[in-house]
Motif scaffolding. Structure first.
Motif, mmCIF file in Angstrom:
data_model
loop_
_atom_site.group_PDB
_atom_site.id
_atom_site.type_symbol
_atom_site.label_atom_id
_atom_site.label_comp_id
_atom_site.label_asym_id
_atom_site.label_seq_id
_atom_site.Cartn_x
_atom_site.Cartn_y
_atom_site.Cartn_z
ATOM 1 N N HIS A 10 0.845 -1.191 0.000
ATOM 2 C CA HIS A 10 0.000 0.000 0.000
ATOM 3 C C HIS A 10 0.882 1.244 0.000
ATOM 4 O O HIS A 10 1.819 1.345 0.788
ATOM 5 N N THR A 36 -2.021 -1.062 -3.844
ATOM 6 C CA THR A 36 -3.074 -0.055 -3.650
ATOM 7 C C THR A 36 -2.401 1.285 -3.329
ATOM 8 O O THR A 36 -1.236 1.333 -2.941
ATOM 9 N N MET A 61 -6.444 0.365 -7.223
ATOM 10 C CA MET A 61 -5.765 -0.922 -7.031
ATOM 11 C C MET A 61 -5.304 -1.538 -8.345
ATOM 12 O O MET A 61 -5.894 -1.305 -9.397
ATOM 13 N N LEU A 165 -12.905 -2.830 -0.578
ATOM 14 C CA LEU A 165 -11.826 -3.648 -1.141
ATOM 15 C C LEU A 165 -12.024 -5.160 -0.938
ATOM 16 O O LEU A 165 -11.898 -5.931 -1.897
#
Ligand code: BTN
Length: 236
Positions: A10, A36, A61, A165
């Motif tokens: 991330h 992401t 994403m 998500l």
């Protein structure tokens, strides 16, 4: 339990999650690796366009997918169906798909999909932008009439992309493994263009659904044509 989304990287800020995921894919990242970002500085869309979203408001994403075999040509269509299913699981909206893979709520785009890859090396990167919590007035002025978010479309929308998500990964897990015939059937049930007047660079006509291979079928004065790639626009 879905196998997609592990490992996950991330970024608070990335240039483009597709770029980061492609880098990981080239370095051998396994199927299901997820990148992401809360924000992108150079988010990319189809046809050379950019993709913009305010920080923390959208799912941004990119998933590394490997060895899809017969499922590979269906990846963009299967992903669009999965996005619809995730949105509808998250909140009280109904989604349609504008060929090939824009997801619409009431005629406005809530999600876009950009698949990039190296089929010869057995991988692709599936990039998805999904507007979750963007307020209507947060969209740039030129997008206000044509873009939406789950929050703009429904009172009961989640206020964080993180809430959507897992639903999206679970829907992708189901749909990416579906036989092509099932993907096409699910896609056809959500076709936003069927029966509507469309134009593209070289012509215009009436959209008549998609072929078994996922091409857009259009009835024109000169007969039926199949569009395999590119962009179509609604005439009215
Ligand atoms: C489109 O509708 O034109 C496709 C938009 C795809 C946007 C997503 S956001 C996450 C991923 N990273 C990118 O740079 N693009 C995709």
């Amino acid at each position: 339990m879905t196998t997609l989304g592990r490992p996950r990287v991330h970024h608070r800020l990335a240039d483009s999650t597709n770029e980061r995921a492609k880098e990981l894919a080239v370095a051998g990242a396994p199927h299901g690796t997820l990148v992401t970002a809360a924000e992108q500085s150079a988010g990319r869309g189809r046809q050379g366009r950019s993709w913009v979203a305010p920080p923390g408001r959208a799912v941004l994403m990119s998933l590394v997918v490997r060895e899809l075999g017969e499922h590979s040509p269906m990846l963009p269509l299967a992903a669009a169906v999965a996005v619809c299913e995730a949105c509808e699981a998250a909140t009280s909206v109904s989604c349609e798909i504008k060929w090939p893979n824009d997801v619409w709520i009431e005629g406005r785009k809530v999600s876009g999909i950009l698949v990039e890859g190296r089929p010869q090396d057995g991988w692709a990167v599936l990039g998805i932008g999904l507007n979750v919590a963007t307020a209507a007035d947060e969209f740039p002025e030129d997008l206000r009439e044509i873009a939406t978010s789950l929050a703009a479309a429904a009172d009961d929308a989640p206020d964080s992309p993180e809430a959507v998500l897992p639903l999206l990964l679970a829907a992708l897990e189901r749909r990416l493994g579906d036989p092509p015939t099932e993907v096409v059937a699910a896609w056809r049930a959500r076709d936003a263009l069927r029966g509507r007047s469309v134009r593209w660079t070289d012509g215009s006509g009436t959209a008549a659904g998609i072929s078994d291979a996922g091409s857009l079928v259009v009835e024109t004065d000169a007969g039926e044509v199949e569009l395999g790639a590119g962009e179509v626009h609604l005439l009215r």
